[in-house]
Design a protein around this motif. Sequence first.
Motif, PDB file in Angstrom:
ATOM      1  N   ILE A 154      46.154  50.902  20.004  1.00 38.44           N
ATOM      2  CA  ILE A 154      46.798  50.017  20.982  1.00 38.44           C
ATOM      3  C   ILE A 154      45.793  49.587  22.047  1.00 38.44           C
ATOM      4  CG2 ILE A 154      48.558  49.888  22.792  1.00 38.44           C
ATOM      5  CD1 ILE A 154      50.365  51.591  21.040  1.00 38.44           C
ATOM      6  N   ASP A 155      44.907  50.504  22.466  1.00 39.97           N
ATOM      7  CA  ASP A 155      43.877  50.135  23.442  1.00 39.97           C
ATOM      8  C   ASP A 155      42.975  49.037  22.884  1.00 39.97           C
ATOM      9  OD1 ASP A 155      44.715  51.781  25.440  1.00 39.97           O
ATOM     10  OD2 ASP A 155      43.186  53.317  25.141  1.00 39.97           O
ATOM     11  N   GLU A 156      42.614  49.150  21.594  1.00 33.32           N
ATOM     12  CA  GLU A 156      41.784  48.112  20.972  1.00 33.32           C
ATOM     13  C   GLU A 156      42.538  46.799  20.881  1.00 33.32           C
ATOM     14  OE1 GLU A 156      38.827  50.186  17.815  1.00 33.32           O
ATOM     15  OE2 GLU A 156      40.958  50.576  17.483  1.00 33.32           O
ATOM     16  N   LEU A 157      43.816  46.886  20.587  1.00 32.93           N
ATOM     17  CA  LEU A 157      44.642  45.684  20.523  1.00 32.93           C
ATOM     18  C   LEU A 157      44.639  44.953  21.854  1.00 32.93           C
ATOM     19  CD1 LEU A 157      46.809  43.898  19.072  1.00 32.93           C
ATOM     20  CD2 LEU A 157      48.529  45.501  19.956  1.00 32.93           C
ATOM     21  N   MET A 158      44.704  45.719  22.927  1.00 31.72           N
ATOM     22  CA  MET A 158      44.752  45.123  24.262  1.00 31.72           C
ATOM     23  C   MET A 158      43.360  44.831  24.815  1.00 31.72           C
ATOM     24  SD  MET A 158      47.788  47.544  25.799  1.00 31.72           S
ATOM     25  CE  MET A 158      48.025  46.609  27.302  1.00 31.72           C
ATOM     26  N   ASP A 159      42.324  45.200  24.023  1.00 31.12           N
ATOM     27  CA  ASP A 159      40.938  44.998  24.446  1.00 31.12           C
ATOM     28  C   ASP A 159      40.705  45.608  25.821  1.00 31.12           C
ATOM     29  OD1 ASP A 159      38.327  44.162  24.126  1.00 31.12           O
ATOM     30  OD2 ASP A 159      38.654  42.243  25.106  1.00 31.12           O
ATOM     31  N   TYR A 160      41.205  46.829  25.967  1.00 32.61           N
ATOM     32  CA  TYR A 160      41.147  47.494  27.270  1.00 32.61           C
ATOM     33  C   TYR A 160      40.443  48.829  27.144  1.00 32.61           C
ATOM     34  CZ  TYR A 160      42.566  50.205  31.337  1.00 32.61           C
ATOM     35  OH  TYR A 160      42.553  50.999  32.457  1.00 32.61           O
ATOM     36  N   SER A 161      39.557  49.112  28.095  1.00 30.60           N
ATOM     37  CA  SER A 161      38.901  50.411  28.158  1.00 30.60           C
ATOM     38  C   SER A 161      39.076  50.984  29.550  1.00 30.60           C
ATOM     39  CB  SER A 161      37.409  50.276  27.853  1.00 30.60           C
ATOM     40  OG  SER A 161      36.756  51.507  28.109  1.00 30.60           O
ATOM     41  N   PRO A 162      39.512  52.263  29.657  1.00 32.24           N
ATOM     42  CA  PRO A 162      39.676  52.875  30.971  1.00 32.24           C
ATOM     43  C   PRO A 162      38.350  53.303  31.582  1.00 32.24           C
ATOM     44  CG  PRO A 162      40.193  54.465  29.280  1.00 32.24           C
ATOM     45  CD  PRO A 162      39.922  53.165  28.569  1.00 32.24           C
ATOM     46  N   GLN A 163      37.233  53.096  30.849  1.00 33.88           N
ATOM     47  CA  GLN A 163      35.931  53.511  31.337  1.00 33.88           C
ATOM     48  C   GLN A 163      35.106  52.306  31.782  1.00 33.88           C
ATOM     49  OE1 GLN A 163      35.193  56.808  31.623  1.00 33.88           O
ATOM     50  NE2 GLN A 163      37.304  57.103  30.936  1.00 33.88           N
ATOM     51  N   LEU A 164      34.208  52.565  32.708  1.00 30.46           N
ATOM     52  CA  LEU A 164      33.281  51.545  33.190  1.00 30.46           C
ATOM     53  C   LEU A 164      31.860  51.959  32.836  1.00 30.46           C
ATOM     54  CD1 LEU A 164      34.780  51.058  36.760  1.00 30.46           C
ATOM     55  CD2 LEU A 164      34.792  49.349  34.964  1.00 30.46           C
ATOM     56  N   THR A 165      30.999  50.984  32.597  1.00 28.28           N
ATOM     57  CA  THR A 165      29.593  51.272  32.363  1.00 28.28           C
ATOM     58  C   THR A 165      28.893  51.507  33.700  1.00 28.28           C
ATOM     59  OG1 THR A 165      28.913  48.958  32.509  1.00 28.28           O
ATOM     60  CG2 THR A 165      29.636  49.774  30.346  1.00 28.28           C
ATOM     61  N   GLY A 166      27.675  52.056  33.638  1.00 29.12           N
ATOM     62  CA  GLY A 166      26.902  52.262  34.859  1.00 29.12           C
ATOM     63  C   GLY A 166      26.701  50.986  35.656  1.00 29.12           C
ATOM     64  N   PRO A 167      26.286  49.881  35.003  1.00 26.58           N
ATOM     65  CA  PRO A 167      26.127  48.619  35.743  1.00 26.58           C
ATOM     66  C   PRO A 167      27.439  48.121  36.352  1.00 26.58           C
ATOM     67  CG  PRO A 167      24.901  48.525  33.697  1.00 26.58           C
ATOM     68  CD  PRO A 167      25.719  49.783  33.639  1.00 26.58           C
ATOM     69  N   ASP A 168      28.568  48.336  35.647  1.00 27.48           N
ATOM     70  CA  ASP A 168      29.868  47.945  36.189  1.00 27.48           C
ATOM     71  C   ASP A 168      30.150  48.693  37.493  1.00 27.48           C
ATOM     72  OD1 ASP A 168      30.473  46.206  34.128  1.00 27.48           O
ATOM     73  OD2 ASP A 168      31.574  47.710  32.972  1.00 27.48           O
ATOM     74  N   ILE A 169      29.894  50.008  37.478  1.00 26.87           N
ATOM     75  CA  ILE A 169      30.146  50.840  38.653  1.00 26.87           C
ATOM     76  C   ILE A 169      29.261  50.406  39.812  1.00 26.87           C
ATOM     77  CG2 ILE A 169      29.990  53.190  39.575  1.00 26.87           C
ATOM     78  CD1 ILE A 169      30.701  54.187  36.737  1.00 26.87           C
ATOM     79  N   LYS A 170      27.990  50.169  39.507  1.00 27.09           N
ATOM     80  CA  LYS A 170      27.050  49.727  40.542  1.00 27.09           C
ATOM     81  C   LYS A 170      27.503  48.411  41.166  1.00 27.09           C
ATOM     82  CE  LYS A 170      22.133  48.663  41.177  1.00 27.09           C
ATOM     83  NZ  LYS A 170      20.804  48.592  40.513  1.00 27.09           N
ATOM     84  N   LYS A 171      27.933  47.488  40.317  1.00 30.29           N
ATOM     85  CA  LYS A 171      28.382  46.176  40.801  1.00 30.29           C
ATOM     86  C   LYS A 171      29.604  46.307  41.708  1.00 30.29           C
ATOM     87  CE  LYS A 171      29.824  41.633  39.064  1.00 30.29           C
ATOM     88  NZ  LYS A 171      30.073  40.820  37.835  1.00 30.29           N
ATOM     89  N   LEU A 172      30.571  47.113  41.288  1.00 28.97           N
ATOM     90  CA  LEU A 172      31.780  47.308  42.103  1.00 28.97           C
ATOM     91  C   LEU A 172      31.455  48.010  43.412  1.00 28.97           C
ATOM     92  CD1 LEU A 172      34.510  48.263  39.465  1.00 28.97           C
ATOM     93  CD2 LEU A 172      34.486  46.255  40.951  1.00 28.97           C
ATOM     94  N   TYR A 173      30.572  49.013  43.338  1.00 32.75           N
ATOM     95  CA  TYR A 173      30.194  49.747  44.554  1.00 32.75           C
ATOM     96  C   TYR A 173      29.623  48.786  45.600  1.00 32.75           C
ATOM     97  CZ  TYR A 173      28.089  53.246  47.600  1.00 32.75           C
ATOM     98  OH  TYR A 173      27.754  54.017  48.700  1.00 32.75           O
ATOM     99  N   HIS A 174      28.675  47.979  45.178  1.00 31.70           N
ATOM    100  CA  HIS A 174      28.017  47.084  46.131  1.00 31.70           C
ATOM    101  C   HIS A 174      28.952  45.984  46.624  1.00 31.70           C
ATOM    102  CE1 HIS A 174      24.062  48.816  46.255  1.00 31.70           C
ATOM    103  NE2 HIS A 174      24.011  48.876  44.941  1.00 31.70           N
ATOM    104  N   LYS A 175      29.844  45.526  45.763  1.00 31.54           N
ATOM    105  CA  LYS A 175      30.811  44.519  46.186  1.00 31.54           C
ATOM    106  C   LYS A 175      31.728  45.078  47.272  1.00 31.54           C
ATOM    107  CE  LYS A 175      34.735  41.721  44.672  1.00 31.54           C
ATOM    108  NZ  LYS A 175      35.576  42.198  45.805  1.00 31.54           N
ATOM    109  N   LEU A 176      32.283  46.268  47.011  1.00 34.06           N
ATOM    110  CA  LEU A 176      33.194  46.876  47.979  1.00 34.06           C
ATOM    111  C   LEU A 176      32.463  47.259  49.266  1.00 34.06           C
ATOM    112  CD1 LEU A 176      35.323  49.121  45.597  1.00 34.06           C
ATOM    113  CD2 LEU A 176      36.114  47.098  46.839  1.00 34.06           C
ATOM    114  N   SER A 177      31.243  47.745  49.128  1.00 30.74           N
ATOM    115  CA  SER A 177      30.460  48.099  50.310  1.00 30.74           C
ATOM    116  C   SER A 177      30.240  46.872  51.196  1.00 30.74           C
ATOM    117  CB  SER A 177      29.118  48.693  49.879  1.00 30.74           C
ATOM    118  OG  SER A 177      28.348  49.062  51.004  1.00 30.74           O
ATOM    119  N   LYS A 178      29.898  45.757  50.566  1.00 33.95           N
ATOM    120  CA  LYS A 178      29.688  44.500  51.302  1.00 33.95           C
ATOM    121  C   LYS A 178      30.993  44.043  51.946  1.00 33.95           C
ATOM    122  CE  LYS A 178      27.761  39.848  50.589  1.00 33.95           C
ATOM    123  NZ  LYS A 178      28.901  39.013  50.989  1.00 33.95           N
ATOM    124  N   ASP A 179      32.096  44.150  51.183  1.00 35.93           N
ATOM    125  CA  ASP A 179      33.391  43.721  51.718  1.00 35.93           C
ATOM    126  C   ASP A 179      33.817  44.583  52.905  1.00 35.93           C
ATOM    127  OD1 ASP A 179      33.521  41.721  49.859  1.00 35.93           O
ATOM    128  OD2 ASP A 179      34.946  42.742  48.536  1.00 35.93           O
TER     129      ASP A 179
END
Length: 225
Positions: free
Chosen positions: A61-86
């Motif tokens: 079902i997760d594959e059907l929805m093309d959804y992963s509950p995990q983030l890659t290292g670059p994803d985490i870094k990007k979100l961290y810096h975005k939220l920090s800036k915000d």
Amino acid sequence: MKEINIAQTIIDKRKEKGITQEDLAEYIGVSKASVSKWETGQSYPDITLLPQLAAFFNISIDELMDYSPQLTGPDIKKLYHKLSKDFSEKPFEEVYREYEALLKKYYSCFPFLLQMCVLLVNHYMLAEGKVRQEELLEKSIELCLRIKRENDDMSMATQANQLHGICLLMLNRPAEVVDLLETDERYLTSSHSGILANAYLAMGKKGESGRSTAGRYLQSSDDHN
């Protein structure tokens, strides 16, 4: 960073099978118009149909929805810096709502949770009022406890334990820091020793003075993002 994209998955898997929308509709027991709407994103399949669709395409079902509950290292870094800036540019509570939504979305991604702990501890002072600031530190402690309790990575658990101790220091609860860091040898590191020294200093005992251990640890964590 993936978002739910069931429409594209249905299109791709249907074409892989070499069937038409009408064929799929007949198998699932819906109208061709329903399948067409699923594939164009105008609507989603009823939740009760997801297991049947996943089984038909031989995927989860997760594959059907093309959804992963995990983030890659670059994803985490990007979100961290975005939220920090915000946090530095926008009203704190506005950004915090986005922060909480991301925590719920990726609540099983422990590397992300750890960095969100660091982020909150680095920015909690921007919240209005001492009561709110202390509430945010307590929330960081809750995340640290979950990481230690449910995560299998010892290195990550050790970092969470350090953050837990730092939050307790910021809450002016040095005795709890000592209890936390001296009762479990699994977490003993040089960084923990520095945090303990600051806790003993806060309790009026002899210890090593100098720049805040919390500041050193959080700066080093921030540098990795």
